[in-house]
Design an enzyme around this catalytic site. Sequence first.
Site, PDB file in Angstrom:
ATOM      1  N   ASP A 265      29.204  48.499  39.531  1.00 25.00           N
ATOM      2  CA  ASP A 265      30.498  47.837  39.480  1.00 25.00           C
ATOM      3  C   ASP A 265      31.078  47.896  40.901  1.00 25.00           C
ATOM      4  O   ASP A 265      30.553  48.536  41.795  1.00 25.00           O
ATOM      5  CB  ASP A 265      31.407  48.488  38.424  1.00 25.00           C
ATOM      6  CG  ASP A 265      32.503  47.534  37.969  1.00 25.00           C
ATOM      7  OD1 ASP A 265      33.053  47.718  36.885  1.00 25.00           O
ATOM      8  OD2 ASP A 265      32.803  46.577  38.734  1.00 25.00           O
TER       9      ASP A 265
HETATM   10  C1  GLC Z   1      35.644  44.730  38.406  1.00 23.22           C
HETATM   11  C2  GLC Z   1      35.295  45.016  36.956  1.00 23.22           C
HETATM   12  C3  GLC Z   1      34.042  44.344  36.479  1.00 23.22           C
HETATM   13  C4  GLC Z   1      33.882  43.021  37.208  1.00 23.22           C
HETATM   14  C5  GLC Z   1      33.612  43.360  38.666  1.00 23.22           C
HETATM   15  C6  GLC Z   1      33.407  42.097  39.515  1.00 23.22           C
HETATM   16  O1  GLC Z   1      36.149  45.873  39.031  1.00 23.22           O
HETATM   17  O2  GLC Z   1      35.242  46.370  36.545  1.00 23.22           O
HETATM   18  O3  GLC Z   1      34.147  44.175  35.062  1.00 23.22           O
HETATM   19  O4  GLC Z   1      32.801  42.293  36.653  1.00 23.22           O
HETATM   20  O5  GLC Z   1      34.653  44.147  39.232  1.00 23.22           O
HETATM   21  O6  GLC Z   1      34.592  41.386  39.592  1.00 23.22           O
END
Ligand code: GLC
Length: 713
Positions: A265
Site C-alpha cells: 500500500d
Molecule cells: C491508499 C489506500 C489504498 C489505495 C492506495 C492507492 O492509501 O490505502 O486502498 O488503493 O492508497 O491509492
Amino acid sequence: MTEKELQTLLEDMTLQEKIDQMFQVVGMFYIKDNTGIESGPAQELGVTPEDFDMAGSILGITGAQRLMDVQKRYMKKQPHHIPMLFMADIIHGFRTIFPMPLAQGAMFEPELSEKCASVAAKEAAVSGLHVTFAPMCDLVRDARWGRVMESTGEDPYLNSRYAAAMVRGFQGDDMKAPGKVCSCVKHFAGYGAAEAGRDYNTVELSEHTLREYYLKAYQEGISAGAGMVMTSFNTLNGIPASVNRRLMRDILRGEMGFDGVLISDYGALRESVVHGCSADDREAAEKGIRAGVDIDMMTGVYSANLKSLVEEGKVDEKLIDESVMRILTLKNRLGLFENPYKDADPEQEKEVILCGEHRQLAREAAQKSFVLLENDGILPLDLKKKTAFIGPYVESRELISSWAVTGKTEDCVTIREAVEELPDMENVVFCADATDLDKAREAAREADTVVLAIGESYRQSGEAASRGMLDVPAEQMELLRAVSAVNGNVVVVLFNGRPLDLREVKERAKAVLEVWFPGTEGGHAILDVLTGKVSPSGKLPMSFPYCVGQVPVYYNHFSTGRPQQKGADAGYVSRYLDIPNEPLYPFGYGLTYTAFDISPVALDKKEMKTGEKLTARVSVKNTGKTAGTETVQMYIQDVSASVARPVRELRGYQKVVLEPGEEKEAAFEIDEAMLAFLRDDGTVGSESGRFRVWIGSSSETENEAEFTGIFED
Ligand code: GLC
C-alpha cells in the site's frame, strides 16, 4: 509474449532495470498539467530522476490520450521498450459512480455488483487504465473505522461472494479482453480489525479468528483469479503486513495459492521503519523483498537500496527475478507487449463514459441498495399532498463517496432535480438551507409531509476518517428537532458512509430510508423508491449499533458462557448496565412497502450423514398490497463443536420477488462442506452433533428447525 520470451527478456535486463520495474509513483510526475489524483501522503522519495523516469508503473492518472502519450514517451526511453502499467482506485465506478461498496452489500446481489464492476472496468479501460485497486475484501465489525464504507460488511460468507463477483466483473475470464482490467484484492490482511476503529491502528487477531473469519473473502477474490493483492498498512500480531514474510510467503502464496503481483500500500514499505520493525529503508527493502512484495508503492525503499543489497550479497538476485517475472507476466496477461495502449481510445471514451445504459445500471443498483429502516405507512409518498423537501442533501451533488476519485459530483442527479422532472409537483416545496431553522420550520409547518435529507459528509468516512462518535452531524439533528416539532410526518433520507447511532432519528421520524452514498444516479433512485415506483428491498450488510459504546457489534458473535436471555436484564450475565446487547438494527434487516409471511422451516430429514445433503424449505407469501422483494436468509449454528462456533452464520439467501398474494417456495440445500470450520489442530472439517437452522427476513429471525449431523471423523 510466450513464457520463454519473457524469460529471455528478464535475463537481458540489468539489475537496475529490473528494480525500476518494482517501483511505482503517482502519475502526476509524468504529466505536465499536474492533475493527477493523489491518495495518501506524498513522501520525500529520495530516488534519482532516472528512477522516476523508469518506474515500471504509475498510479492515479487517467485519460486515454494522456496515458497513450505517457506510454509512448516511457517505452521510447525504456531500454527494452517494456510498457508501463497504469493503475488507479476504481472502487465503485470510474465516471459512472455506483453505490459505495457497503451499499452494494445491502443489495444482497453480488451478480449486480459484478455488472457494476464490469461497467467500471469498461470505462476505466477506455480511459487507458490497466489495473484497479479493488475489490477491498476487508471484514469489518467496527463502525468507527472510516473504511467500512469500502467493504461489503460484517459477514464473511456475503463478503466472499462479493469479492469473487467484483473480481469477475473487473477481469472477466481474460483481463486482456477489451473492457477488462486487472483487479487487486486488498488490504492483506486484517486491516478492518484496526484497534478502536482507528485507521492504520494495530491489529491483533488469533490465528483462528484470522483464518476462520478474516481471510475468507480475500481467498475468494484470489480464487476468482485476482491478478494482484495489496498489502495492508497495519501490523498483524506485531509485524507490519508489508514485511511479514509468514503472512505473505507462507499464507498468501503458499496456502492461499496467490501467484500474482503483490503491491505494497501507499508508502507501507517505508512505514515498517515507523512501526519499529525496520531499522531503516535498507532493512525495509530487505524485509520487503523477502516477504515477496513485488512493487513498492510511492517510496524509494526498493529503488534506493535493492541494488546495493544484491551487490553486497545480502539479497539473492533470484528474489528480484521472481518479482520482476511476476510483474512482466501481469503486463503480458494484459496483452501490453502486443498492445501497450490496450483499450485506450479517446473517441470511444466519449461514447462509453456515463452513457445512458451505465446511468441506468447505476440507478438500478442504487434503488436496490437502499434499506428501509422505519416506515409507519407514510411511505410511499403521496405527492398530491403538500410535501416539503428539506435539508442539505436536497440539492447536494455530493452523492459519491470519498473513494470515487475519478467520479465527478457535477454528474450527480440531485433529489431536487429528480423531483422537478415529475409531471405535477405544484404541491412540492424545497428548503435546502440547513442553517436557517426558521425557514425550515416554516416550510415544514405548511406541509403535510416532510422529506428531510440529511447525513454525514462523504469526507467523514473513507481512509483516515475514523470517528469516535457515531452521530448524525449536530446541526442536522437540530434541523430534525426543529422540523419534527412542527410536523409529525417526517421521512428521513439518510446519507452516510457507516452505521450511525439512529436512536433519536428513529424516535422523531415516521420513516427512515438509508441511502448511503448512492452514486451518480442517487437523486433519481431516491425518488423512485420514495414514490413507490420501486419498492425498497435492501438488507443491512452491517449492524447499526444502539450507540458507539456497543461497538464492535456484529451478528455472528459467540454465545459466551453467560449469554443474556432476551428480555432478562439482571444477574451475572454478559450485558451492559445501561444499554441493550442488541444493535438498533441488525445484520440482514430491511423493510419493504409490503408484508411477507414466511412459513415454519421444513427439513426433508432430521439427520444428515457424510456425503448427504439436507434441504430446508420455507414458503414465502406476499400478504400486502404491493409487489415487493424479500431477501430470505438462511442461518446455521453448530451448537456444540471442538471450538466455539458463532450463535449463527449466514449460509444462504434468496431474493424472492412476489406480487400481492403471490406465494413461492425458497429451498436451501445444506451440505457437509457448509458446516466445516477450522479446528484447533489446524484442520478444517465438520463435526457430528446438533445443528440449528433459521430461515427468515433478518439475522434476528426465530423461525427455526434442528437437525443432527452424523459425520465420519
Ligand atoms: C491508499 C489506500 C489504498 C489505495 C492506495 C492507492 O492509501 O490505502 O486502498 O488503493 O492508497 O491509492
